[in-house]
Design a protein around this motif. Sequence first.
Motif, short mmCIF file in Angstrom:
data_model
loop_
_atom_site.label_atom_id
_atom_site.label_comp_id
_atom_site.label_asym_id
_atom_site.label_seq_id
_atom_site.Cartn_x
_atom_site.Cartn_y
_atom_site.Cartn_z
N GLU A 7 3.48 3.41 -6.24
CA GLU A 7 2.85 2.89 -5.02
C GLU A 7 1.48 2.29 -5.33
O GLU A 7 1.11 1.26 -4.78
N ARG A 11 -0.13 2.32 2.88
CA ARG A 11 0.71 1.23 2.37
C ARG A 11 0.36 -0.11 3.01
O ARG A 11 1.18 -1.03 3.02
N THR A 70 1.11 6.47 1.08
CA THR A 70 1.74 6.42 -0.24
C THR A 70 2.33 7.76 -0.64
O THR A 70 3.37 7.82 -1.29
N ALA A 130 0.34 -1.76 -5.14
CA ALA A 130 -0.47 -1.94 -3.93
C ALA A 130 -1.22 -3.27 -3.98
O ALA A 130 -1.72 -3.68 -5.03
N ARG A 182 5.43 8.75 3.59
CA ARG A 182 5.88 7.36 3.50
C ARG A 182 6.52 6.89 4.80
O ARG A 182 6.42 5.71 5.15
#
Length: 758
Positions: free
Chosen positions: A446, A154, A243, A450, A238
């Motif tokens: 996700e 992430r 992700t 991104a 997470r």
Amino acid sequence: MAERLAGQHVLVTGVTGFVGEALLHLLLAEVPGVRTSVVVRPKGSITGTDRIAKLLEKPIFAEVVEAAGGVEALMAARVGVVEGDLADVPVLPTDLDAVVHCAGDVSFDPPVDEGFTSNVVGTRDLLGRIDEATAASGRDIHYVHISTAYVAGRRRGSIPEAPVEHDVDLDRELEWGLGQRKAVEDRSREAELLTKERKKAEREHSRAGLLTAARATEAARRQWVKDELVRIGTERARSLGWTDCYTFTKAMGERVVERWAATGKRTSIVRPSIIESALERPHVGWIEGFKMAEPLILAYGRGELPEFPAAADTIVDIVPVDHVVSAIVAVLAHPPEPAEVGYFHVSSGDRNPLTFNVLYTSVRRYFEQHPFTHGDRGAVRLPEWRFPGARSVERLLSTSEKAWKVADYAVGHMPRSDRARDLARKLHQQGRRLEFLRRYLDLYMEYATAELRFSDQRTMALYTSLSAEDQQTFAFDTAVVDWPHYFIDVHCPAVTEPVRRLDELRALRKKPAATGLRGVASGERIAAFFDMDGTLLSSNVIETYLWVRLRELDSTGRLAELGRIAAKVPSLVQAERRSRSDFLRGIYREYDGARLADLDAVVDEHLTSHVLSRLSPDAVRRIREHRAAGHETVLITGAIRPLTRPLLPLFDHIEAADLATDERGVCTGYLASSPLVGESRAAWMQSYAAERGIDMKASYAYADSHSDLPLLEAVGHPVAVRPDVPLYRHARRSHWDVADWASPSGSVRSLTPAGSGS
């Protein structure tokens, strides 16, 4: 590069997958001096060697196979098979020069223990086998690990070709992940969850039987275990900055590789982004299976993807598969120094960014030029994306899901009718669409939001170091990809072609349900089991009782009897919802005092023509088809035996409810034995089949009610005939045939078919 790799022995894992297959093709076609071995597990009775032989029969290998003189000759000279699995890595050849590890769990949402087993334990054990081979031969084996660019998790911004920085305790997470299966299985057996699922199953399946409800309870428990393992893996990933479980376990796999490399091993890690169809090789648009973008592209073309939770200017990083495998071969030919891991991003977003808006407009333009069609209604209407943002898309989907649940509940409690069934069909389609949207929204949210740009400087430095000839043969400069051209002329045609072909076949196929009856082979016995009320006849046991009773009453008596029965209907309906057996017993109490011989006479003299007039012509046709095919025809019904007398010529055996009588032949109001309903029907069928040597897997069954679920599940070819809503839903989920046998034309619904003055 062919010269650098000449004479080397390279082992490849995952060759039955998309990337592995493309890599094997490239090595065989363009690096003739390389000898390959492949790790392949047997599949059922098919050996690993047979699986590779079948793989090499695919069209993309045709030229290579022909040049070698056939599949067997090619395998003998260049493709060795090491039978085994990453769950139990086999001993490797000792003369290896390199290993390319393409295998692993590529699902975005695997159960957490499976993700760790495939992506971490499998990698660790493979490296252990490489150590054994090195110890036995003294050879310096180059290990090439295929990972994913999304191990970055992430993070935001530019992602370098370097180790992912984190301080996660690999050993502790591995121990935790592998232990979750037992922990979740134990929780799934606690009383609170089981009570909830059992009560829900019994509400839904009680009419079919308690064992049916028990099987549904256990199926729900197992599904809960799977869903919970996925949820736990996602949440843990997470919480640590990844992700999903896929990228988390791939990052843990990289850490295993880095530890191993630190002991002085030559190691490269190749990180592709989202891999899609080939730009050029083995041919334009080559793709195997559905990858990340295909379900979304197809759903959009079908008009079923109204929005997507991405910003229009967000980069979606896609790379053609031929660029990926060309980069792998280049990395393979240029091993790093011992203990120095080489990291390589095979990606497009840094130098040739593709935004979601360009992706959307390209796909839309393709479907405007080459639309899917809805039968006679013409081209599918394409949704117009406005990119309102992830929160707006989530809100829209949540509102649609709530509305669907309300409608589904209402339809599930409607009286049986063609309208209810049509609404159930439409709701089923809408529910599948919402499930699809929810799954992909949760999976891709996700990735769609991104803000990542994968630097590929090291990969491009490798590319520019190649000779001009190698740059053409092993192309992996993603800056050359023209994205509108790629989607309009390459990727979308490749993705939609098999779907269009399937649609054409479906349109051509004439489908009366359960077509294609086959004859009976020598020594084989096949049966076709039919329910009566609601399946063959548009009637029910209350109606058939009134057929018999009202004909002997005058007008005043008929009105009184109708009123009496009408007053009992609410209690009878409640009884049927609780227990089909209790419902039938309640109805058959009404025959108390009737003479059985008189009932037979009434049916023979007055009701036969009426019963036959209520038979569906489609049903009669189907029974005759079974008889023509040599199948035994069996009627199994809860109706009393006298009412089945008109159907005797159609069936080899009739199993009906027998009324108990006293010594004078007068009915007592009870049955001679328990009625055959729900699970007892299936038990009777199994017994009947065992006595006569009937093959139930080859046999057929036809019924209309959810209470007949066990009857239908007992055979290999179940057909739901004008089913009630619960059975319709089950049939669709189970991919059973659904038949819509029409009622006889011109039939008049009358409760006094043979009575005078009616």
